[in-house]
Scaffold this active site. Sequence first.
Site, PDB file in Angstrom:
ATOM      1  N   GLU A  29      16.058  22.239   8.786  1.00  0.00           N
ATOM      2  CA  GLU A  29      16.079  21.827   7.378  1.00  0.00           C
ATOM      3  C   GLU A  29      17.451  21.262   7.013  1.00  0.00           C
ATOM      4  O   GLU A  29      18.477  21.895   7.283  1.00  0.00           O
ATOM      5  CB  GLU A  29      15.759  23.035   6.486  1.00  0.00           C
ATOM      6  CG  GLU A  29      14.361  23.583   6.706  1.00  0.00           C
ATOM      7  CD  GLU A  29      14.201  25.026   6.258  1.00  0.00           C
ATOM      8  OE1 GLU A  29      15.097  25.560   5.555  1.00  0.00           O
ATOM      9  OE2 GLU A  29      13.182  25.642   6.630  1.00  0.00           O
ATOM     10  N   GLU A  60       9.826  27.468   8.192  1.00  0.00           N
ATOM     11  CA  GLU A  60      10.405  28.070   9.396  1.00  0.00           C
ATOM     12  C   GLU A  60       9.360  28.276  10.486  1.00  0.00           C
ATOM     13  O   GLU A  60       9.636  28.082  11.672  1.00  0.00           O
ATOM     14  CB  GLU A  60      11.098  29.391   9.054  1.00  0.00           C
ATOM     15  CG  GLU A  60      12.462  29.233   8.394  1.00  0.00           C
ATOM     16  CD  GLU A  60      12.373  28.854   6.928  1.00  0.00           C
ATOM     17  OE1 GLU A  60      11.277  28.960   6.344  1.00  0.00           O
ATOM     18  OE2 GLU A  60      13.405  28.447   6.350  1.00  0.00           O
ATOM     19  N   GLN A  82      18.531  27.680   8.493  1.00  0.00           N
ATOM     20  CA  GLN A  82      19.646  27.436   7.574  1.00  0.00           C
ATOM     21  C   GLN A  82      20.474  28.718   7.412  1.00  0.00           C
ATOM     22  O   GLN A  82      21.691  28.672   7.349  1.00  0.00           O
ATOM     23  CB  GLN A  82      19.089  26.979   6.235  1.00  0.00           C
ATOM     24  CG  GLN A  82      20.087  26.205   5.436  1.00  0.00           C
ATOM     25  CD  GLN A  82      19.403  25.253   4.480  1.00  0.00           C
ATOM     26  OE1 GLN A  82      18.919  25.679   3.439  1.00  0.00           O
ATOM     27  NE2 GLN A  82      19.362  23.988   4.815  1.00  0.00           N
ATOM     28  N   PHE A  83      19.778  29.838   7.362  1.00  0.00           N
ATOM     29  CA  PHE A  83      20.398  31.161   7.445  1.00  0.00           C
ATOM     30  C   PHE A  83      19.502  31.998   8.347  1.00  0.00           C
ATOM     31  O   PHE A  83      18.281  31.891   8.269  1.00  0.00           O
ATOM     32  CB  PHE A  83      20.498  31.814   6.056  1.00  0.00           C
ATOM     33  CG  PHE A  83      21.548  31.188   5.183  1.00  0.00           C
ATOM     34  CD1 PHE A  83      22.830  31.713   5.117  1.00  0.00           C
ATOM     35  CD2 PHE A  83      21.259  30.050   4.451  1.00  0.00           C
ATOM     36  CE1 PHE A  83      23.806  31.116   4.335  1.00  0.00           C
ATOM     37  CE2 PHE A  83      22.231  29.449   3.668  1.00  0.00           C
ATOM     38  CZ  PHE A  83      23.511  29.985   3.599  1.00  0.00           C
ATOM     39  N   ASP A  85      18.666  34.851   8.103  1.00  0.00           N
ATOM     40  CA  ASP A  85      17.771  35.708   7.315  1.00  0.00           C
ATOM     41  C   ASP A  85      16.350  35.133   7.278  1.00  0.00           C
ATOM     42  O   ASP A  85      15.377  35.870   7.206  1.00  0.00           O
ATOM     43  CB  ASP A  85      18.293  35.850   5.890  1.00  0.00           C
ATOM     44  CG  ASP A  85      19.744  36.298   5.858  1.00  0.00           C
ATOM     45  OD1 ASP A  85      20.000  37.415   5.396  1.00  0.00           O
ATOM     46  OD2 ASP A  85      20.630  35.541   6.324  1.00  0.00           O
ATOM     47  N   PHE A  86      16.264  33.804   7.293  1.00  0.00           N
ATOM     48  CA  PHE A  86      14.939  33.163   7.169  1.00  0.00           C
ATOM     49  C   PHE A  86      14.134  33.220   8.463  1.00  0.00           C
ATOM     50  O   PHE A  86      13.007  32.748   8.516  1.00  0.00           O
ATOM     51  CB  PHE A  86      15.098  31.717   6.689  1.00  0.00           C
ATOM     52  CG  PHE A  86      15.799  31.611   5.367  1.00  0.00           C
ATOM     53  CD1 PHE A  86      15.403  32.423   4.314  1.00  0.00           C
ATOM     54  CD2 PHE A  86      16.844  30.736   5.173  1.00  0.00           C
ATOM     55  CE1 PHE A  86      16.052  32.358   3.088  1.00  0.00           C
ATOM     56  CE2 PHE A  86      17.506  30.666   3.955  1.00  0.00           C
ATOM     57  CZ  PHE A  86      17.105  31.475   2.905  1.00  0.00           C
ATOM     58  N   ILE A  87      14.712  33.782   9.491  1.00  0.00           N
ATOM     59  CA  ILE A  87      14.018  33.904  10.773  1.00  0.00           C
ATOM     60  C   ILE A  87      12.754  34.751  10.628  1.00  0.00           C
ATOM     61  O   ILE A  87      11.793  34.571  11.363  1.00  0.00           O
ATOM     62  CB  ILE A  87      14.970  34.488  11.850  1.00  0.00           C
ATOM     63  CG1 ILE A  87      14.472  34.176  13.252  1.00  0.00           C
ATOM     64  CG2 ILE A  87      15.201  35.966  11.654  1.00  0.00           C
ATOM     65  CD1 ILE A  87      15.495  34.433  14.343  1.00  0.00           C
ATOM     66  N   HIS A 127      21.197  36.323   2.587  1.00  0.00           N
ATOM     67  CA  HIS A 127      22.062  35.325   3.237  1.00  0.00           C
ATOM     68  C   HIS A 127      23.168  35.998   4.042  1.00  0.00           C
ATOM     69  O   HIS A 127      24.190  35.395   4.321  1.00  0.00           O
ATOM     70  CB  HIS A 127      22.694  34.387   2.193  1.00  0.00           C
ATOM     71  CG  HIS A 127      21.707  33.464   1.548  1.00  0.00           C
ATOM     72  ND1 HIS A 127      20.818  33.879   0.594  1.00  0.00           N
ATOM     73  CD2 HIS A 127      21.461  32.138   1.722  1.00  0.00           C
ATOM     74  CE1 HIS A 127      20.075  32.858   0.201  1.00  0.00           C
ATOM     75  NE2 HIS A 127      20.434  31.794   0.869  1.00  0.00           N
TER      76      HIS A 127
END
Lengths: 324, 446
Positions: A29, A60, A82-83, A85-87, A127
């Site tokens: 992204e 994602e 992008q972070f 955390d979004f995994i 984040h």
Amino acid sequence: MAPVTYLEAIRQGIWEEMERDPSVFCIGEDIGVYGGAFKITEGFIHHFGKERVVDTPISEAAIVSAAYGASLTGMRPVAEFQFMDFISSAHTQIVNACAKSNWRWGAPAPMVMRGPSGGGVSGGPFHSQNPEMWYAHTPGLKVICPATATDAKGLIKSAIRDNNPCLFFEHKYLYRRVKEELPEGDYTVEIGKARTHREGKDISIITYAAMVYVAQEAADILAKEGIDLEIIDLRTVAPLDVDAIVNTVKKTNKVIVLHEDVKTGGIAGEIAAIINENCFDDLDGPIVRITALDTPVPFSPPLEKVFLPKVEDVVREARKLKAY
Amino acid sequence: MKSKTEQKPAAKNNQASNGPANSGQKNGSGSAPAQTKGKFTQVAPQRKNPHGIPDYRLEVPNFQTVEEWADGKLRYNVKGDFSAPAPSLCESKYLSKEKSIEMYRFMLLNRKMEQALENLFKQQKVIGGVYLGLGQEGCSVGAAFALKKEDWVGPMIRNQGAMLVRGFTPADTMMQYMAKAGAPTKGRDSGSHYGDVHIHNVVAPISHLGDSIPVMAGIAMGARLQGKNIACLTFVGDGGQSTGPSYEGFNFAAVQRLGVILIMEHNLWAYSTPVELQFACKDLADRSIGYGVPGVIVDGTDPNQVYDVTYEAAQRAYKGEGSTLIEAKMMRMRGHAMHDAASYVPKEYFDYWKRRDCNTRMEKYLLDRGWLTEKDNKDLIADVEAQINRDRDIADASPFPQPEDATTGVFLDNSVKIPFKYGPPKVKEVQKGVRVGEASNVSHYK
């Protein structure tokens, strides 16, 4: 060569691999025209073209799956979160599709999933997380957490060349704070091999990523008191370098495991078990865990400060352990 | 209620707005055009649905499942008209006589393999459950049959037929279900959870629904980077299409103009849940408008319809024109798996759709056209049954895996060279070693 940042080292690593190998491409992204939220891929799209620097919808699960699909055709995608955390939005794609692919149906998935993780920047609960252990727990994945710029470049290159899905957790606190002179030329760092960050004889600190620097600061303070810390930087939490763990315990007989991840289910528990299984008789004191608290990562600076492991925690625990 | 246009023969040139011209037409040599017999209707949209989606079906059934309290219990009942007789199949625009018979053979093989699996299950030779695609053979086979060898298929649990078309054998599926060493996954995974990246170009599905869609997009993207536009066909059920990855995956494919052909198998039941509790629209093909891709509706029990729209979607893929959404309407004729008697399904559904059985109608279609004689058909069936018997013996004879096999292959050694599927990527010439300067100091967090 002039020193470069941890972030620049990762940029260089991906760039060089894209120049070296046409099968490597980036997907994520805002990585194209904008160059990524942290600018890792800034300028890439102009140089390599939009076919190899693919801007995606905010998806994602699709990013990971598309990278996986492309890897089935022999490509080597580098997917950016992008972070980190979004995994979690791509969890099943990673742990079920990618991780089991080679074992289940003989379909290799040579792909990298990378992005910024870690706290200390008041990023708040979404984040700042250290989600590496969700994946270290899954057979079939390699989980990499570099602490130095040299390692970051060498390990991202190794991850791109690896035949298996690799998760590459960059530490966003280190991005622009760590600056080093990098080795010349095309070098790689082997995945699964720990590094002795500081030689010492009294107490071993086994750690990784940003906590290496916390351990270093503590070692500087303790050196003045005559306590000599050895710092082992794991570099990867899966696979773990069991030999390096055992060797340092045999050398110092006292061990602290330090990590920024929360305590419950963190790698420290696993390392303690490995020590018990391999070199229990070499211990002259209890295995000490210094970790983040078992809470979400708080946003406000005074709260986050309480949450994260600190230099004074290491100094205090090392003094106690020395007395054993 | 029957549609007004149900029995009206299609005009020969009444093609779908998104369909190609007749360039791909390969009618069987020497065979009379069906139209002259006055019996067959060529595949062409008879109508459009209220949202303008071409609907190729010869009939539009008007019924639904309703919830009803009876004797203090909630159960499913039906509302609507189930009395219509089954229409014949459409005539394919593209399939020759020989190809039609080959497709029919795969449908027979699919059905008879599943019957053999059911027997193996009853003989307790199967480990775990068996998931049958009874009544959906025409969709699985018809769709996969429209592709080229270099294309890919991402099957779901009821698409055994597609796997047969891709070159796997009935023994492969049987050994999968029997957890044998000879199975494609060597006993590591079950049932239809297998695939092959080398020859068959089939993605092994995971159990999580919708997850193959973005994977197919990625394969199409990988192929495109290697200079080749291919078609990547996958299936999702009326239940599975509700998941997040279904949306993310197909949106990604649409945005990237990748040649993904998504067949939504609208088979009315997601395990025990009727479609009325899965989504609020009538036609899943309506979703194509939101994705910005062409959508079509076909009768999933008509392999000719499925073949033709998949063929047309594949031509779009080869030309780099992007994805297509096909909704195939049909009925899951058994329970979710063998353990499930599907007692929650009102009987009217089974009666209605049994009359529309794809295999029976395909058989009748070939006989009526004179493409198969009764004897040809008998011989063909005997030949398929002999193959099934041989394959069952192969599967039965295969040993269980060696216990020590469990630990190998979690990782692939880095000394193995992974080949390109379609040759080295075609990349823009770049001036090597000319790196842009350091990243600018713009950061989300400092």
